[in-house]
Motif scaffolding. Structure first.
Motif, PDB file in Angstrom:
ATOM      1  N   UNK A 192       3.500  71.562 -16.203  1.00 52.37           N
ATOM      2  CA  UNK A 192       3.928  70.229 -15.753  1.00 52.37           C
ATOM      3  C   UNK A 192       2.751  69.286 -15.407  1.00 52.37           C
ATOM      4  N   UNK A 193       3.100  67.894 -15.802  1.00 52.79           N
ATOM      5  CA  UNK A 193       2.039  66.927 -15.569  1.00 52.79           C
ATOM      6  C   UNK A 193       2.793  65.757 -15.190  1.00 52.79           C
ATOM      7  N   UNK A 194       2.551  65.428 -13.837  1.00 52.54           N
ATOM      8  CA  UNK A 194       3.234  64.524 -13.040  1.00 52.54           C
ATOM      9  C   UNK A 194       2.285  63.645 -12.245  1.00 52.54           C
ATOM     10  N   UNK A 195       1.069  63.378 -12.970  1.00 54.20           N
ATOM     11  CA  UNK A 195       0.092  62.627 -12.364  1.00 54.20           C
ATOM     12  C   UNK A 195       0.395  61.197 -12.103  1.00 54.20           C
ATOM     13  N   UNK A 196       0.906  60.651 -13.412  1.00 55.91           N
ATOM     14  CA  UNK A 196       1.217  59.388 -13.037  1.00 55.91           C
ATOM     15  C   UNK A 196       2.393  58.917 -11.912  1.00 55.91           C
ATOM     16  N   UNK A 197       3.125  59.829 -11.588  1.00 62.55           N
ATOM     17  CA  UNK A 197       4.087  59.846 -10.674  1.00 62.55           C
ATOM     18  C   UNK A 197       3.323  59.845  -9.179  1.00 62.55           C
ATOM     19  N   UNK A 198       2.651  60.692  -9.155  1.00 62.37           N
ATOM     20  CA  UNK A 198       1.949  60.852  -7.886  1.00 62.37           C
ATOM     21  C   UNK A 198       1.042  59.581  -7.771  1.00 62.37           C
ATOM     22  N   UNK A 199       0.262  59.087  -8.930  1.00 60.54           N
ATOM     23  CA  UNK A 199      -0.417  57.855  -8.624  1.00 60.54           C
ATOM     24  C   UNK A 199       0.153  56.744  -8.198  1.00 60.54           C
ATOM     25  N   UNK A 200       1.696  56.672  -8.638  1.00 60.89           N
ATOM     26  CA  UNK A 200       2.410  55.574  -8.173  1.00 60.89           C
ATOM     27  C   UNK A 200       3.081  55.752  -6.639  1.00 60.89           C
ATOM     28  N   UNK A 201       3.208  57.039  -6.296  1.00 59.15           N
ATOM     29  CA  UNK A 201       3.623  57.457  -5.096  1.00 59.15           C
ATOM     30  C   UNK A 201       2.619  57.239  -4.042  1.00 59.15           C
ATOM     31  N   UNK A 202       1.432  57.395  -4.434  1.00 61.07           N
ATOM     32  CA  UNK A 202       0.308  57.506  -3.481  1.00 61.07           C
ATOM     33  C   UNK A 202      -0.937  56.600  -4.060  1.00 61.07           C
ATOM     34  N   UNK A 203      -0.689  55.503  -4.071  1.00 58.14           N
ATOM     35  CA  UNK A 203      -1.896  54.508  -4.880  1.00 58.14           C
ATOM     36  C   UNK A 203      -3.244  54.648  -4.081  1.00 58.14           C
ATOM     37  N   UNK A 204      -4.388  54.641  -4.695  1.00 52.97           N
ATOM     38  CA  UNK A 204      -5.589  54.804  -4.169  1.00 52.97           C
ATOM     39  C   UNK A 204      -5.813  53.672  -3.226  1.00 52.97           C
ATOM     40  N   UNK A 205      -6.450  53.940  -1.961  1.00 56.45           N
ATOM     41  CA  UNK A 205      -6.752  53.153  -1.093  1.00 56.45           C
ATOM     42  C   UNK A 205      -8.344  52.469  -1.460  1.00 56.45           C
ATOM     43  N   UNK A 206      -8.609  51.174  -1.173  1.00 56.77           N
ATOM     44  CA  UNK A 206      -9.935  50.725  -1.335  1.00 56.77           C
ATOM     45  C   UNK A 206     -10.868  51.326  -0.457  1.00 56.77           C
ATOM     46  N   UNK A 207     -11.983  51.470  -0.979  1.00 55.50           N
ATOM     47  CA  UNK A 207     -13.026  52.092  -0.118  1.00 55.50           C
ATOM     48  C   UNK A 207     -14.025  51.045   0.629  1.00 55.50           C
ATOM     49  N   UNK A 208     -13.914  51.079   1.863  1.00 55.83           N
ATOM     50  CA  UNK A 208     -14.651  50.244   2.838  1.00 55.83           C
ATOM     51  C   UNK A 208     -16.415  50.454   2.990  1.00 55.83           C
ATOM     52  N   UNK A 209     -17.144  49.784   2.739  1.00 59.63           N
ATOM     53  CA  UNK A 209     -18.565  49.994   2.570  1.00 59.63           C
ATOM     54  C   UNK A 209     -18.812  49.689   3.949  1.00 59.63           C
ATOM     55  N   UNK A 210     -19.935  50.581   4.500  1.00 55.38           N
ATOM     56  CA  UNK A 210     -20.398  50.590   5.834  1.00 55.38           C
ATOM     57  C   UNK A 210     -21.423  49.176   5.809  1.00 55.38           C
ATOM     58  N   UNK A 211     -21.644  48.451   6.910  1.00 53.44           N
ATOM     59  CA  UNK A 211     -22.448  47.198   7.042  1.00 53.44           C
ATOM     60  C   UNK A 211     -23.606  47.482   6.892  1.00 53.44           C
ATOM     61  N   UNK A 212     -24.480  47.120   6.187  1.00 58.15           N
ATOM     62  CA  UNK A 212     -25.870  47.320   6.146  1.00 58.15           C
ATOM     63  C   UNK A 212     -26.689  46.478   7.173  1.00 58.15           C
ATOM     64  N   UNK A 213     -27.639  47.165   7.885  1.00 55.98           N
ATOM     65  CA  UNK A 213     -28.634  46.623   8.736  1.00 55.98           C
ATOM     66  C   UNK A 213     -29.440  45.564   8.331  1.00 55.98           C
ATOM     67  N   UNK A 214     -29.536  44.308   8.886  1.00 56.69           N
ATOM     68  CA  UNK A 214     -30.350  43.157   8.360  1.00 56.69           C
ATOM     69  C   UNK A 214     -31.681  43.464   8.802  1.00 56.69           C
ATOM     70  N   UNK A 215     -32.602  42.738   8.118  1.00 63.73           N
ATOM     71  CA  UNK A 215     -34.361  43.163   8.440  1.00 63.73           C
ATOM     72  C   UNK A 215     -34.353  42.383   9.844  1.00 63.73           C
TER      73      UNK A 215
END
Length: 114
Positions: free
Chosen positions: A73-96
């Motif tokens: 069984x291949x339901x990968x597209x259904x899983x992708x539609x039901x649980x869309x990927x969340x954007x990854x938050x990048x940690x703030x870099x320390x300024x010099x």
């Protein structure tokens, strides 16, 4: 000597605008589950077919469902539609010139930034 200045005009004209657009132009993919890009799902039984098709109809997504009891069984597209990927938050870099994260009170460039 084929790289003379007079040859540059012929070289530029041989590169057409259509070839540039095919290489660098806007290439947009249709949204998954739309009419242009339907979700493709493979199930093993009629019962699972009705369950999956009801899910697609409930959400209004377009799909192609195949029943094949001999394949996994291949339901990968259904899983992708039901649980869309969340954007990854990048940690703030320390300024010099900001205070160092180690807590020394010095600027980052004079402490841990070396």
């Amino acid at each position: 000597m084929s790289n003379r200045i007079s040859d540059i005009g012929t070289m530029r004209s041989s590169v057409g605008a259509s070839s540039l657009m095919s290489n660098f132009g806007p290439k947009r993919n249709a949204k998954l589950g739309s009419e242009k890009n339907p979700a493709v799902v493979r199930v093993q039984s009629e019962a699972r077919f009705t369950e999956v098709s009801a899910t697609f109809e409930k959400h209004g997504w377009e799909c192609r469902i195949a029943i094949d009891p001999n394949q996994a069984e291949d339901v990968g597209d259904l899983e992708r539609l039901l649980n869309p990927p969340k954007p990854v938050a990048v940690a703030k870099k320390v300024g010099r010139n900001e205070a160092c994260v180690c807590g020394s009170g010095k600027k980052f460039k004079n402490c841990c930034g070396k």
